[in-house]
Design an enzyme around this catalytic site. Structure first.
Site, PDB file in Angstrom:
ATOM      1  CB  SER A   8      -0.747  -0.217   1.615  1.00 16.24           C
ATOM      2  OG  SER A   8      -1.404   1.799   1.772  1.00 16.24           O
ATOM      3  CD  GLU A  12      -2.114   5.105   4.841  1.00 14.30           C
ATOM      4  OE1 GLU A  12      -1.535   5.131   5.674  1.00 14.30           O
ATOM      5  OE2 GLU A  12      -2.463   6.059   4.199  1.00 14.30           O
ATOM      6  CE1 TYR A  64      -4.071  -1.174   6.037  1.00 21.69           C
ATOM      7  CE2 TYR A  64      -3.426   0.365   4.868  1.00 21.69           C
ATOM      8  CZ  TYR A  64      -3.520  -0.458   4.492  1.00 21.69           C
ATOM      9  OH  TYR A  64      -3.439  -1.109   3.202  1.00 21.69           O
TER      10      TYR A  64
HETATM   11  P1  NAP Z   1     -12.080  -4.600   1.542  1.00 16.69           P
HETATM   12  O1  NAP Z   1     -12.283  -4.494   0.661  1.00 16.69           O
HETATM   13  O2  NAP Z   1     -11.311  -4.463   2.315  1.00 16.69           O
HETATM   14  O3  NAP Z   1     -11.391  -6.132   1.671  1.00 16.69           O
HETATM   15  C1  NAP Z   1     -10.570  -6.848   2.508  1.00 16.69           C
HETATM   16  C2  NAP Z   1     -10.427  -8.214   2.656  1.00 16.69           C
HETATM   17  O4  NAP Z   1     -10.164  -9.180   3.563  1.00 16.69           O
HETATM   18  C3  NAP Z   1     -12.507  -9.019   2.417  1.00 16.69           C
HETATM   19  O5  NAP Z   1     -12.767  -9.825   1.743  1.00 16.69           O
HETATM   20  C4  NAP Z   1     -12.266  -9.240   4.207  1.00 16.69           C
HETATM   21  O6  NAP Z   1     -13.156 -10.545   4.166  1.00 16.69           O
HETATM   22  C5  NAP Z   1     -10.981 -10.111   3.645  1.00 16.69           C
HETATM   23  N1  NAP Z   1     -10.018 -10.355   5.517  1.00 16.69           N
HETATM   24  C6  NAP Z   1      -9.947  -9.555   6.845  1.00 16.69           C
HETATM   25  N2  NAP Z   1      -9.373 -10.155   7.816  1.00 16.69           N
HETATM   26  C7  NAP Z   1      -8.863 -11.725   6.975  1.00 16.69           C
HETATM   27  C8  NAP Z   1      -8.680 -12.506   7.983  1.00 16.69           C
HETATM   28  N3  NAP Z   1      -8.466 -13.057   8.978  1.00 16.69           N
HETATM   29  N4  NAP Z   1      -9.027 -14.214   7.091  1.00 16.69           N
HETATM   30  C9  NAP Z   1      -9.052 -13.982   5.951  1.00 16.69           C
HETATM   31  N5  NAP Z   1      -9.708 -12.574   5.788  1.00 16.69           N
HETATM   32  C10 NAP Z   1      -9.865 -11.660   5.358  1.00 16.69           C
HETATM   33  O7  NAP Z   1      -9.950  -4.401   0.895  1.00 16.69           O
HETATM   34  P2  NAP Z   1      -9.855  -3.774  -0.666  1.00 16.69           P
HETATM   35  O8  NAP Z   1     -10.238  -2.575  -0.892  1.00 16.69           O
HETATM   36  O9  NAP Z   1      -9.956  -5.138  -1.326  1.00 16.69           O
HETATM   37  O10 NAP Z   1      -8.182  -4.020  -0.695  1.00 16.69           O
HETATM   38  C11 NAP Z   1      -7.370  -5.733  -0.370  1.00 16.69           C
HETATM   39  C12 NAP Z   1      -6.193  -5.516  -0.231  1.00 16.69           C
HETATM   40  O11 NAP Z   1      -5.145  -4.408  -1.035  1.00 16.69           O
HETATM   41  C13 NAP Z   1      -6.370  -4.897   1.528  1.00 16.69           C
HETATM   42  O12 NAP Z   1      -5.181  -5.737   1.719  1.00 16.69           O
HETATM   43  C14 NAP Z   1      -5.733  -3.492   1.552  1.00 16.69           C
HETATM   44  O13 NAP Z   1      -4.800  -3.470   2.466  1.00 16.69           O
HETATM   45  C15 NAP Z   1      -4.986  -3.166   0.178  1.00 16.69           C
HETATM   46  N6  NAP Z   1      -4.767  -2.296  -0.321  1.00 16.69           N
HETATM   47  C16 NAP Z   1      -5.813  -1.707  -0.309  1.00 16.69           C
HETATM   48  C17 NAP Z   1      -6.085  -0.687  -1.000  1.00 16.69           C
HETATM   49  C18 NAP Z   1      -7.606   0.472  -2.331  1.00 16.69           C
HETATM   50  O14 NAP Z   1      -7.335   1.064  -1.776  1.00 16.69           O
HETATM   51  N7  NAP Z   1      -8.344  -0.317  -1.874  1.00 16.69           N
HETATM   52  C19 NAP Z   1      -4.798   0.473  -1.684  1.00 16.69           C
HETATM   53  C20 NAP Z   1      -3.592  -0.546  -1.607  1.00 16.69           C
HETATM   54  C21 NAP Z   1      -3.624  -1.649  -0.568  1.00 16.69           C
HETATM   55  P3  NAP Z   1     -14.164  -9.948   5.397  1.00 16.69           P
HETATM   56  O15 NAP Z   1     -15.660  -9.403   4.136  1.00 16.69           O
HETATM   57  O16 NAP Z   1     -14.459 -11.220   5.697  1.00 16.69           O
HETATM   58  O17 NAP Z   1     -14.133  -9.255   5.847  1.00 16.69           O
HETATM   59  N1  GDD Z   2     -12.620   7.514   6.080  1.00  9.50           N
HETATM   60  C1  GDD Z   2     -12.348   8.741   6.151  1.00  9.50           C
HETATM   61  N2  GDD Z   2     -13.822   9.167   6.841  1.00  9.50           N
HETATM   62  N3  GDD Z   2     -11.289   9.297   5.824  1.00  9.50           N
HETATM   63  C2  GDD Z   2     -11.618  11.379   5.779  1.00  9.50           C
HETATM   64  C3  GDD Z   2     -12.943  11.261   6.263  1.00  9.50           C
HETATM   65  C4  GDD Z   2     -14.039  10.547   6.923  1.00  9.50           C
HETATM   66  O1  GDD Z   2     -15.072  10.730   7.736  1.00  9.50           O
HETATM   67  N4  GDD Z   2     -12.807  12.812   6.223  1.00  9.50           N
HETATM   68  C5  GDD Z   2     -11.404  13.239   5.664  1.00  9.50           C
HETATM   69  N5  GDD Z   2     -10.509  12.138   5.676  1.00  9.50           N
HETATM   70  C6  GDD Z   2      -8.827  11.702   4.996  1.00  9.50           C
HETATM   71  C7  GDD Z   2      -8.559  10.393   5.970  1.00  9.50           C
HETATM   72  O2  GDD Z   2      -7.828  11.366   6.492  1.00  9.50           O
HETATM   73  C8  GDD Z   2      -7.093  10.467   4.605  1.00  9.50           C
HETATM   74  O3  GDD Z   2      -6.489  11.317   4.691  1.00  9.50           O
HETATM   75  C9  GDD Z   2      -8.066  10.318   3.682  1.00  9.50           C
HETATM   76  O4  GDD Z   2      -9.679  11.117   3.684  1.00  9.50           O
HETATM   77  C10 GDD Z   2      -8.501   9.245   3.027  1.00  9.50           C
HETATM   78  O5  GDD Z   2      -9.230   8.055   3.648  1.00  9.50           O
HETATM   79  P1  GDD Z   2      -9.392   6.979   3.636  1.00  9.50           P
HETATM   80  O6  GDD Z   2     -10.321   6.862   2.420  1.00  9.50           O
HETATM   81  O7  GDD Z   2      -9.988   6.261   4.928  1.00  9.50           O
HETATM   82  O8  GDD Z   2      -8.551   5.880   2.877  1.00  9.50           O
HETATM   83  P2  GDD Z   2      -6.740   5.863   3.276  1.00  9.50           P
HETATM   84  O9  GDD Z   2      -5.707   6.419   2.405  1.00  9.50           O
HETATM   85  O10 GDD Z   2      -6.361   6.203   4.714  1.00  9.50           O
HETATM   86  O11 GDD Z   2      -6.579   3.984   3.372  1.00  9.50           O
HETATM   87  C11 GDD Z   2      -7.596   3.398   1.872  1.00  9.50           C
HETATM   88  O12 GDD Z   2      -5.867   3.701   0.833  1.00  9.50           O
HETATM   89  C12 GDD Z   2      -4.609   2.780   1.626  1.00  9.50           C
HETATM   90  C13 GDD Z   2      -3.492   2.910   0.211  1.00  9.50           C
HETATM   91  O13 GDD Z   2      -2.828   4.111   0.167  1.00  9.50           O
HETATM   92  C14 GDD Z   2      -7.184   2.178   2.340  1.00  9.50           C
HETATM   93  O14 GDD Z   2      -8.190   1.075   1.399  1.00  9.50           O
HETATM   94  C15 GDD Z   2      -5.873   1.196   2.878  1.00  9.50           C
HETATM   95  O15 GDD Z   2      -6.511  -0.094   2.737  1.00  9.50           O
HETATM   96  C16 GDD Z   2      -5.480   1.339   1.088  1.00  9.50           C
HETATM   97  O16 GDD Z   2      -3.774   0.828   1.640  1.00  9.50           O
END
Ligand code: NAP
Ligand code: GDD
Length: 331
Positions: free
Chosen positions: A124, A126, A148
């Site tokens: 990520s 992050e 995280y």
């Molecule tokens: P998400 O929608 O929150 O999905 C997370 C998945 O992980 C769900 O299927 C959840 O299952 C499963 N899970 C959580 N804990 C588990 C456990 N102990 N054993 C088995 N399964 C488990 O996340 P996403 O946005 O698709 O992201 C996918 C991956 O990419 C994550 O690793 C996230 O950290 C990473 N990532 C995401 C982003 C982004 O912007 N979306 C960016 C960078 C990296 P349940 O349905 O049972 O909760």
């Molecule tokens: N969630 C949320 N809710 N975020 C808010 C809000 C609110 O009400 N108001 C402002 N924000 C700001 C957060 O402080 C953060 O800076 C930004 O919006 C994005 O927040 P999220 O959408 O929660 O995503 P994230 O950047 O913290 O994390 C997501 O992206 C990562 C990759 O950079 C997640 O998908 C992580 O799993 C992923 O790794």
């Protein structure tokens, strides 16, 4: 012979898009799910007759070994994680168990069952946190700002270490934020697009947000899962940044989303200090030149197009849902 793939986290946003992509390429897809008292299949309901669901939990080493032994996949995509950053301050130990040691368990399972299995690890942006360089690329030093982020740094390095120690084809995709109509409701893009739909349809009259100045490099999840697949089709394993190269603030997001529904955002947005994080990642912007030149990857949806797609999907969904199904609280 068709390829077999395991996707952990198949019930999540990325898992659902990746399953669709792999099916379209003729793969046999096995989705690993942890046990729940009720099914959580809303994102993959339309795929259930074409994929196999098997139980496994990242906390349970034997369940992962059994899964890998039974399926003997060619590729394993490890997408499962506790992915909501604020929750990682509430549950730092569990976050580490899932996101850091969970990856070690997957690597150990591959090493013991069949070291030729190719692994994609969901890393990520992050990890860059308090950024040391703008834009961020594969050589930018990490400075995570949440439990995280710290857990993902461990996961990244353990993936690199097993690749170097045991010659595994294990890659780490450093993906910047990617969104879609299937995004979880607590993430800011979906919180805003769903909030806009509820306000437009008279189901709510305000939306509370935290830091409006934070900015992110937001792309479309459907594009990003293509990059995951491409990484596992290369001749040698390597790590890649995946990003659009354009960053927008939360305020920009709000303007585009409310504007698309014909609403003036200033009338509806409230800021709530309880939503400010203990340590913030202020600004992320990625440089994905390596992925663009080596993988031939590029995004197909721009930021306004992504937000409009999400607002339209939420307008349709909220309009079709009975009022009794409205959320009781704003996350
Ligand atoms: P998400 O929608 O929150 O999905 C997370 C998945 O992980 C769900 O299927 C959840 O299952 C499963 N899970 C959580 N804990 C588990 C456990 N102990 N054993 C088995 N399964 C488990 O996340 P996403 O946005 O698709 O992201 C996918 C991956 O990419 C994550 O690793 C996230 O950290 C990473 N990532 C995401 C982003 C982004 O912007 N979306 C960016 C960078 C990296 P349940 O349905 O049972 O909760
Ligand atoms: N969630 C949320 N809710 N975020 C808010 C809000 C609110 O009400 N108001 C402002 N924000 C700001 C957060 O402080 C953060 O800076 C930004 O919006 C994005 O927040 P999220 O959408 O929660 O995503 P994230 O950047 O913290 O994390 C997501 O992206 C990562 C990759 O950079 C997640 O998908 C992580 O799993 C992923 O790794």
């Amino acid at each position: 012979m068709s390829k077999r793939a395991i996707i952990t986290g198949v019930t999540g946003q990325d898992g659902s898009y990746l399953a669709e992509l792999l099916l379209s390429k003729g793969y046999e897809v096995v989705g690993a799910v942890r046990r729940a008292s009720a099914p959580n299949f809303w994102r993959i309901q339309h795929l259930l007759d074409r994929i196999t669901i098997k139980p496994a939990d990242l906390l349970d080493q034997l369940s992962i070994i059994r899964l890998v032994e039974e399926v003997r996949p060619h590729e394993l995509y490890n997408l499962a994680a506790m992915s909501f950053v604020p929750a990682s301050w509430d549950q730092p130990m569990l976050t580490g168990e899932f996101n850091a040691q969970g990856v070690t368990r997957v690597l150990e399972a591959i090493r013991h069952v069949d070291p030729s299995i190719r692994l994609y690890q969901a890393s990520s942006s992050e990890m860059f946190g308090k950024v040391r360089q703008v834009p961020q690329n594969e050589l930018t030093p990490f400075y995570p700002r949440s439990p995280y982020g710290v857990s993902k740094v461990f996961a990244h390095y353990i993936t690199v270490n097993y690749r170097e120690s045991y010659d595994l084809f294990a890659v780490s995709g450093m993906l910047f934020n990617h969104e879609s109509p299937r995004r979880g409701l607590e993430f800011v893009t979906r919180k805003v697009t769903e909030g806009v739909a509820r306000i437009k349809l008279g189901r709510a009259d305000k939306l509370s947000l935290g830091n409006l100045d934070a900015s992110r490099d937001w792309g479309f999840a459907g594009d990003y899962v293509k990059a995951m697949w491409l990484m596992l089709q290369q001749d040698r394993p390597d790590d890649y940044v995946i990003a659009t190269g354009i960053s927008h603030s939360v305020r920009d997001l709000v303007q585009v989303a409310f504007g698309h529904a014909g609403l003036d955002w200033q009338k509806y947005i409230k800021t709530d200090s309880t939503l400010i994080r203990p340590a913030e990642v202020e600004h992320l912007i990625g440089d994905s030149s390596k992925a663009r030149s080596e993988l031939g990857w590029g995004p197909s949806v721009d930021f306004p197009g992504l937000i409009r797609m999400m607002v339209d999907a939420d307008l349709e969904r909220v309009a079709a849902a009975p009022q009794s199904a409205d959320r009781l609280s704003t996350l």
